[in-house]
Design a protein around this motif. Sequence first.
Motif, mmCIF file in Angstrom:
data_model
loop_
_atom_site.group_PDB
_atom_site.id
_atom_site.type_symbol
_atom_site.label_atom_id
_atom_site.label_comp_id
_atom_site.label_asym_id
_atom_site.label_seq_id
_atom_site.Cartn_x
_atom_site.Cartn_y
_atom_site.Cartn_z
ATOM 1 N N THR A 8 39.150 102.484 -41.803
ATOM 2 C CA THR A 8 38.969 102.998 -43.118
ATOM 3 C C THR A 8 39.738 104.407 -43.007
ATOM 4 O O THR A 8 39.962 104.995 -41.927
ATOM 5 N N THR A 9 40.059 105.156 -44.271
ATOM 6 C CA THR A 9 40.462 106.485 -44.235
ATOM 7 C C THR A 9 39.308 107.237 -44.832
ATOM 8 O O THR A 9 38.310 106.854 -45.246
ATOM 9 N N GLY A 10 39.472 108.500 -44.442
ATOM 10 C CA GLY A 10 38.286 109.161 -45.011
ATOM 11 C C GLY A 10 37.440 110.116 -43.805
ATOM 12 O O GLY A 10 38.198 110.384 -42.710
ATOM 13 N N THR A 11 36.252 110.159 -44.177
ATOM 14 C CA THR A 11 35.505 111.095 -43.046
ATOM 15 C C THR A 11 35.133 110.051 -41.769
ATOM 16 O O THR A 11 34.653 110.716 -40.781
ATOM 17 N N ILE A 12 35.379 108.718 -41.936
ATOM 18 C CA ILE A 12 34.880 107.839 -40.776
ATOM 19 C C ILE A 12 36.056 106.767 -40.566
ATOM 20 O O ILE A 12 36.875 106.811 -41.494
#
Length: 150
Positions: free
Chosen positions: A101-105
């Motif tokens: 995924t993209t983002g904070t994780i």
Amino acid sequence: MAPMDRIDDHILRILSRDGRISNITLAAEVGLSPSACLRRVQELERSGIIKGYRAVLDAARLGHGFTAYVGVGLSNHNSTALDAFERAMRLAPEVRELHNTTGTIEYLMRVECPDLAAYQRFHREVLGAQPMVSAITTYVIMGSPKDERA
């Protein structure tokens, strides 16, 4: 493949609900002759739009009554670390889905275990054993009022 039309969309909706439907029943539902319907399904398969068919299993009846979505953050983002993490998770039978995924994780996984104690072992001995893992967030599934995978 020719552009998809509303009949192809209808075929896909029906097959995603019931991949074992007979061609005759499918043809009747979409308003085609059986031979025309079969040709369309075969073209959807050949083109890769239909990737395959599978059995949907009841995890609870198989002794996997605990389901969680787990967000995993990594401390190292190079190809070697990502590949090593993905390889380890592919080998873990508890991991039923793994998504980058993209983002904070970096990863979101669906994990199935017999119970909370089994998940704790997985968390400690499999996930926690990966040196590149820096954060683990677990979301325990209490119910699934909508699940279109089934």
